[in-house]
Motif scaffolding. Structure first.
Motif, PDB file in Angstrom:
ATOM      1  N   ILE A  99       1.020  -1.362   0.149  1.00  0.00           N
ATOM      2  CA  ILE A  99      -0.422   0.294  -0.563  1.00  0.00           C
ATOM      3  C   ILE A  99       1.156   0.831  -0.101  1.00  0.00           C
ATOM      4  O   ILE A  99       0.376   2.230  -0.881  1.00  0.00           O
ATOM      5  N   GLY A 100       2.069   1.443   0.779  1.00  0.00           N
ATOM      6  CA  GLY A 100       2.366   2.784   0.714  1.00  0.00           C
ATOM      7  C   GLY A 100       3.678   2.287  -0.391  1.00  0.00           C
ATOM      8  O   GLY A 100       3.766   3.515  -0.709  1.00  0.00           O
ATOM      9  N   ALA A 101       3.999   1.681  -1.375  1.00  0.00           N
ATOM     10  CA  ALA A 101       4.202   1.739  -2.783  1.00  0.00           C
ATOM     11  C   ALA A 101       3.591   2.306  -3.478  1.00  0.00           C
ATOM     12  O   ALA A 101       4.479   3.032  -4.790  1.00  0.00           O
ATOM     13  N   ALA A 105       3.765   6.362  -0.697  1.00  0.00           N
ATOM     14  CA  ALA A 105       3.836   6.996   0.316  1.00  0.00           C
ATOM     15  C   ALA A 105       5.436   7.282   1.370  1.00  0.00           C
ATOM     16  O   ALA A 105       6.281   7.352  -0.853  1.00  0.00           O
ATOM     17  N   ASP A 106       5.383   8.303   1.491  1.00  0.00           N
ATOM     18  CA  ASP A 106       6.800   9.494   2.005  1.00  0.00           C
ATOM     19  C   ASP A 106       7.526   8.015   2.455  1.00  0.00           C
ATOM     20  O   ASP A 106       9.008   7.762   2.812  1.00  0.00           O
ATOM     21  N   ASP A 107       7.019   7.278   3.501  1.00  0.00           N
ATOM     22  CA  ASP A 107       7.173   6.206   4.619  1.00  0.00           C
ATOM     23  C   ASP A 107       6.715   5.098   5.097  1.00  0.00           C
ATOM     24  O   ASP A 107       5.489   5.628   4.884  1.00  0.00           O
ATOM     25  N   PRO A 157       9.102  -4.100  -2.662  1.00  0.00           N
ATOM     26  CA  PRO A 157       7.450  -3.156  -2.880  1.00  0.00           C
ATOM     27  C   PRO A 157       8.834  -1.628  -2.127  1.00  0.00           C
ATOM     28  O   PRO A 157       8.298  -0.759  -3.304  1.00  0.00           O
ATOM     29  N   VAL A 158       9.227  -1.480  -1.422  1.00  0.00           N
ATOM     30  CA  VAL A 158       9.321  -0.072  -0.353  1.00  0.00           C
ATOM     31  C   VAL A 158       9.993   0.390  -1.487  1.00  0.00           C
ATOM     32  O   VAL A 158      10.438   1.366  -1.553  1.00  0.00           O
TER      33      VAL A 158
END
Length: 350
Positions: A99-101, A105-107, A157-158
């Motif tokens: 989801i962050g990727a 997101a920033d972090d 992903p990150v």
């Protein structure tokens, strides 16, 4: 199975959403089945990142644009047809990374029950310390070789999205935890400790295929690991002598009898012709891994590792090292696990 396993997440997200909303923070519970789209490989599904990106942005960004905090489920997704899937054991970390990727997101912050990534298991070594930062390559080795703080799939992903990742302690929120960084310095200089952490995977067994008739015969390894793959078994360590007279690899203890049976069946003719002398398994062993990107540029690390183990009476049964030189893995008897971890941890604190 996945539908049943998803129920805890799907119920708790509603409760948490209600609690946060009642606390005065605009929030909305939303199941990740609505936007994390996966294949139909149930119990260990893989996301379709293209479709997931479109759906995630379409579902979550409008909420955040209104100042609403989305509270969603980890661990689960759904097929394009809507059948619930799970991402595998520990898949909530992986969900956060996905989801962050795709937002992006920033972090991504992973909240767990320890103060970030430790130099070793504090249950074995009470002097274990939190690493303030660690590279993606190092954490990948740690996650793969037994450190339970982060799911191995979380990193990709990150890393691909080029965003930050931090591991924090739910029960000690003031602690800065561990920050993941892309890599150590590329100029060969090493800052801080050369060896950063020591891990242990218990309850493994070494399986060996040996025989003088294997010498120079092509395809033995391919057939061996084809037989292992047919049982659905993952192999965490492989080693082979240059003489080609034996292949040795580790598998989880509970799967060793199944793997042995598959290998004996695959090589039945060679065993009958005595080209392969035997296929056999040890009793339980542990894989001990020392991790540190600085080992690549520091002479004598292997010598220090094996000297330390020898001085502390730990016998090494097998060795494996990747070409990246970020880690060295060695096999010891199950009874020597704690002594090996304690001995090698002393190389970090010195």
């Amino acid at each position: 199975m996945d539908t049943v396993a998803s129920l805890g997440e799907r119920m708790s997200v509603r409760l948490l959403g209600a609690v946060v909303h009642d606390a005065g923070i605009p929030a909305q519970a939303i199941e990740s089945t609505e936007f994390v789209v996966t294949n139909a490989h149930f119990q260990n599904a893989h996301p379709d990142f293209k479709v997931t990106t479109e759906k995630t942005r379409g579902k979550l960004n409008p909420l955040m644009d209104k100042g609403i905090v989305p509270i969603t489920t980890g661990f689960i997704g759904a097929t394009p047809e809507g059948a619930i899937t799970t991402l595998g054991r520990g898949g909530s970390d992986y969900s956060a990374a996905i989801i962050g990727a795709v937002l992006p997101a920033d972090d991504v912050w992973i909240w767990t029950d320890v103060d970030g990534v430790m130099t070793t298991d504090p249950r074995i070594v009470k002097e274990a310390q939190t690493l303030p930062e660690i590279s993606y390559n190092e954490i990948a080795e740690l996650a793969y070789y037994g450190a339970k703080v982060l799911h191995p799939k979380t990193i990709r992903p990150v890393l691909d999205a080029g965003i930050g990742l931090r591991i924090c302690n739910t029960f000690n929120p003031s602690h800065l935890g561990t920050r993941l960084i892309p890599s150590v310095k590329s100029n060969g200089k090493v800052e801080g400790k050369v060896i950063k952490a020591v891990t242990a995977i218990r309850k493994q067994r070494l399986i060996t295929i040996e025989g003088r008739g294997m010498l120079g015969v092509p395809g033995v390894a391919a057939r061996a690991f084809g037989a292992v793959a047919s049982t659905g078994t993952s192999v965490p360590l492989i080693t082979q002598a240059s003489s080609e007279q034996s292949i040795c690899f580790a598998v989880p203890s509970e799967l060793a009898p199944t793997v042995l049976s598959s290998l004996e069946k695959a090589f039945a003719n060679e065993i009958a012709d005595e080209d392969i002398d035997r296929v056999w398994s040890t009793e339980d062993i542990s894989i001990i891994t020392v991790v540190g990107a600085g080992m690549r540029h520091t002479p004598g690390v292997s010598g220090r590792v094996f000297s330390k183990l020898g001085n502390d009476g730990v016998n090494v049964l097998a060795i494996a090292q990747g070409s990246s030189e970020v880690s060295i893995s060695l096999v010891v008897d199950s009874a020597d696990t704690e002594n090996a971890v304690k001995a090698l941890h002393e190389l970090i604190v010195k």
